[in-house]
Design an enzyme around this catalytic site. Structure first.
Site, PDB file in Angstrom:
ATOM      1  N   GLN A  30       1.124  -1.853   0.108  1.00  0.00           N
ATOM      2  CA  GLN A  30      -0.303  -0.338   0.135  1.00  0.00           C
ATOM      3  C   GLN A  30       0.993   1.340  -0.208  1.00  0.00           C
ATOM      4  OE1 GLN A  30      -3.568  -1.099   2.904  1.00  0.00           O
ATOM      5  NE2 GLN A  30      -1.790  -1.735   4.247  1.00  0.00           N
ATOM      6  N   HIS A  61     -12.997   4.500  16.670  1.00  0.00           N
ATOM      7  CA  HIS A  61     -12.969   3.408  17.718  1.00  0.00           C
ATOM      8  C   HIS A  61     -14.342   2.669  18.653  1.00  0.00           C
ATOM      9  CE1 HIS A  61      -9.124   4.198  15.148  1.00  0.00           C
ATOM     10  NE2 HIS A  61      -9.370   2.900  14.403  1.00  0.00           N
ATOM     11  N   ASP A  85      -3.769   0.404  12.817  1.00  0.00           N
ATOM     12  CA  ASP A  85      -3.041   1.697  13.324  1.00  0.00           C
ATOM     13  C   ASP A  85      -3.239   1.590  14.716  1.00  0.00           C
ATOM     14  OD1 ASP A  85      -6.062   2.731  11.557  1.00  0.00           O
ATOM     15  OD2 ASP A  85      -6.235   2.381  13.821  1.00  0.00           O
ATOM     16  N   ASP A 136      -3.236 -12.224   5.360  1.00  0.00           N
ATOM     17  CA  ASP A 136      -4.305 -11.262   4.961  1.00  0.00           C
ATOM     18  C   ASP A 136      -5.354 -12.381   5.728  1.00  0.00           C
ATOM     19  OD1 ASP A 136      -5.304 -12.257   1.315  1.00  0.00           O
ATOM     20  OD2 ASP A 136      -6.544 -11.559   3.548  1.00  0.00           O
ATOM     21  N   GLY A 137      -6.332 -11.102   6.373  1.00  0.00           N
ATOM     22  CA  GLY A 137      -7.197 -11.879   7.096  1.00  0.00           C
ATOM     23  C   GLY A 137      -8.386 -12.780   6.264  1.00  0.00           C
ATOM     24  N   ASP A 154     -11.542  -3.955  10.569  1.00  0.00           N
ATOM     25  CA  ASP A 154     -11.487  -2.698  10.987  1.00  0.00           C
ATOM     26  C   ASP A 154     -10.765  -2.751   9.022  1.00  0.00           C
ATOM     27  OD1 ASP A 154      -9.914  -0.453  13.010  1.00  0.00           O
ATOM     28  OD2 ASP A 154     -11.126  -0.237  10.221  1.00  0.00           O
ATOM     29  N   THR A 156      -9.384  -1.411   5.195  1.00  0.00           N
ATOM     30  CA  THR A 156      -9.430  -0.662   4.052  1.00  0.00           C
ATOM     31  C   THR A 156     -10.474  -0.367   3.658  1.00  0.00           C
ATOM     32  OG1 THR A 156      -7.942  -1.637   2.688  1.00  0.00           O
ATOM     33  CG2 THR A 156      -6.952   0.151   4.206  1.00  0.00           C
ATOM     34  N   ASP A 157     -11.164   0.780   2.563  1.00  0.00           N
ATOM     35  CA  ASP A 157     -11.711   0.545   1.538  1.00  0.00           C
ATOM     36  C   ASP A 157     -11.870  -0.311   0.681  1.00  0.00           C
ATOM     37  OD1 ASP A 157     -12.874   3.380   2.460  1.00  0.00           O
ATOM     38  OD2 ASP A 157     -14.357   2.430   2.471  1.00  0.00           O
ATOM     39  N   PRO A 161      -5.249  -4.651  -1.117  1.00  0.00           N
ATOM     40  CA  PRO A 161      -5.954  -5.212  -0.136  1.00  0.00           C
ATOM     41  C   PRO A 161      -6.797  -5.509   0.278  1.00  0.00           C
ATOM     42  CG  PRO A 161      -4.172  -4.008   0.055  1.00  0.00           C
ATOM     43  CD  PRO A 161      -4.718  -3.522  -0.515  1.00  0.00           C
TER      44      PRO A 161
HETATM   45  N1  SAM Z   1     -10.953   3.548   9.333  1.00  0.00           N
HETATM   46  C1  SAM Z   1      -9.820   2.915   8.437  1.00  0.00           C
HETATM   47  C2  SAM Z   1     -11.053   3.204   7.075  1.00  0.00           C
HETATM   48  O1  SAM Z   1     -12.067   3.204   7.667  1.00  0.00           O
HETATM   49  O2  SAM Z   1     -11.043   2.783   6.190  1.00  0.00           O
HETATM   50  C3  SAM Z   1      -9.104   1.195   8.573  1.00  0.00           C
HETATM   51  C4  SAM Z   1      -8.075   1.834   9.321  1.00  0.00           C
HETATM   52  S1  SAM Z   1      -6.937   0.453   9.486  1.00  0.00           S
HETATM   53  C5  SAM Z   1      -5.673   1.198   9.599  1.00  0.00           C
HETATM   54  C6  SAM Z   1      -7.036  -0.566   7.553  1.00  0.00           C
HETATM   55  C7  SAM Z   1      -6.308  -1.905   7.648  1.00  0.00           C
HETATM   56  O3  SAM Z   1      -6.259  -2.800   6.751  1.00  0.00           O
HETATM   57  C8  SAM Z   1      -4.501  -1.559   7.471  1.00  0.00           C
HETATM   58  O4  SAM Z   1      -3.511  -1.249   8.609  1.00  0.00           O
HETATM   59  C9  SAM Z   1      -4.403  -2.648   6.327  1.00  0.00           C
HETATM   60  O5  SAM Z   1      -3.321  -2.987   6.632  1.00  0.00           O
HETATM   61  C10 SAM Z   1      -5.174  -3.054   6.711  1.00  0.00           C
HETATM   62  N2  SAM Z   1      -5.899  -4.321   5.560  1.00  0.00           N
HETATM   63  C11 SAM Z   1      -5.803  -4.479   4.403  1.00  0.00           C
HETATM   64  N3  SAM Z   1      -6.709  -5.414   3.602  1.00  0.00           N
HETATM   65  C12 SAM Z   1      -6.079  -5.951   4.661  1.00  0.00           C
HETATM   66  C13 SAM Z   1      -6.451  -7.951   4.771  1.00  0.00           C
HETATM   67  N4  SAM Z   1      -6.770  -8.688   3.135  1.00  0.00           N
HETATM   68  N5  SAM Z   1      -5.936  -8.510   5.336  1.00  0.00           N
HETATM   69  C14 SAM Z   1      -5.701  -8.180   6.548  1.00  0.00           C
HETATM   70  N6  SAM Z   1      -5.924  -6.474   7.166  1.00  0.00           N
HETATM   71  C15 SAM Z   1      -5.855  -5.725   5.784  1.00  0.00           C
END
Ligand code: SAM
Length: 283
Positions: A30, A61, A85, A136-137, A154, A156-157, A161
């Protein structure tokens, strides 16, 4: 003055003054930027979208964590997918008897959040009750045979990923990781500018769970109005917890909050008509 210009939704841009770039790196997953803004404090963005800010993260949160935990009432184990975060983890650590597994795909987010925005995680990553997994979740829940009482997605959009974390297959695998009466909560975007994400999650979760809805909170740094948290469980009683019971659980939990109250919890589930219509109208 440099401007951070988030063009997450077509036709809508969020521009933030960049007082100072604290850190910028294209990780192998990212594009991560942390910068100072005089209104929001330090801001973290991933792939050009605001993830969290020091000054308004408490709203996002607190509502992500205390609503499901106080509605459920007997949570011992929580799985967080994403949340690098550390903001959700910090709120979870306020609940004394809770063990947390946090699965994030990108270690860099965690390391940089701890280093440059330490108030957000507040030491949660060093708490012995938190198990950190870099993975990867989507893959994690598919392969896990553990059970959790609440799963907080929680993410990303649904781009990059994070996209896999909005699929029906992922939701099904999350369900198989839930204990009896468990609850799934999703970060489901801002309905006014992300109606299709809202409806897709509603339909996909609706095919898997008895009680599916959303609750709302206004996060100032998320452009376009209130944001929606997806709520999915087979235990329909959780949403019937009355105000007196929520208030008692809030007192018993002895947690400090700046946004969450039992009244706000209950009111957050009152969906305005235009959002209710998004869930049922012919596509
Ligand atoms: N509050 C934010 C929002 O509303 O978009 C989300 C915050 S948090 C930083 C999002 C996290 O999702 C990031 O740390 C990112 O690395 C993680 N992420 C993205 N895709 C993922 C996946 N496939 N598995 C696990 N974590 C993932």
């Amino acid at each position: 003055m440099e401007l951070f210009d988030e063009g997450l939704h077509s036709g809508v841009n969020l521009a933030l003054n960049v007082e100072k770039v604290i850190y910028r790196e294209k990780t192998d997953l990212q594009d991560l930027v942390i910068f100072e803004n005089n209104q929001f404090g330090r801001v973290m963005s991933l792939d050009g979208a605001v993830q969290t800010t020091e000054n308004d993260e408490f709203i996002y949160h607190e509502m992500f964590v205390h609503v499901p935990l106080l509605a459920h009432g007997k949570v011992r184990r929580v799985l967080v997918i994403g949340g690098g975060d550390g903001g959700a983890a910090r709120q979870l650590m306020k609940h004394k008897n809770v063990m947390v597994t946090l699965v994030d795909i990108d270690r860099t987010v965690i390391e940089l959040s701890k280093k440059y925005m330490p108030s957000i995680s507040g030491g949660a990553f060093d708490d012995p009750r938190l198990e950190l997994v870099i993975a990867d979740g989507c893959k994690f829940v598919k392969e896990s045979d553990a059970r959790w009482d609440v799963i907080i997605i929680d993410s990303t959009d649904p781009h990059g990923p994070g996209e896999v974390l909005y699929t029906e297959e992922f939701y099904r695998d999350c369900k198989s990781c839930l204990s009896e009466g468990g609850i799934i909560i999703t970060q489901n975007g801002v309905p006014f500018v992300q109606e299709s994400e809202l409806r897709e999650s509603y339909d996909r979760l609706g095919r898997l769970f008895k009680d599916v809805t959303f609750y709302l909170a206004a996060i100032p740094s998320y452009v376009g109005g209130v944001m929606a948290y997806g709520w999915a469980t087979d235990e329909t009683g959780h949403r019937r917890a009355d105000l007196a019971r929520l208030a008692q659980r809030y007192i018993d939990a002895e947690i400090e909050t700046d946004y969450y109250t039992p009244e706000v919890h209950q009111a957050a589930f009152a969906l305005p008509l235009h959002i209710q219509k998004m869930l049922t109208r012919e596509l």
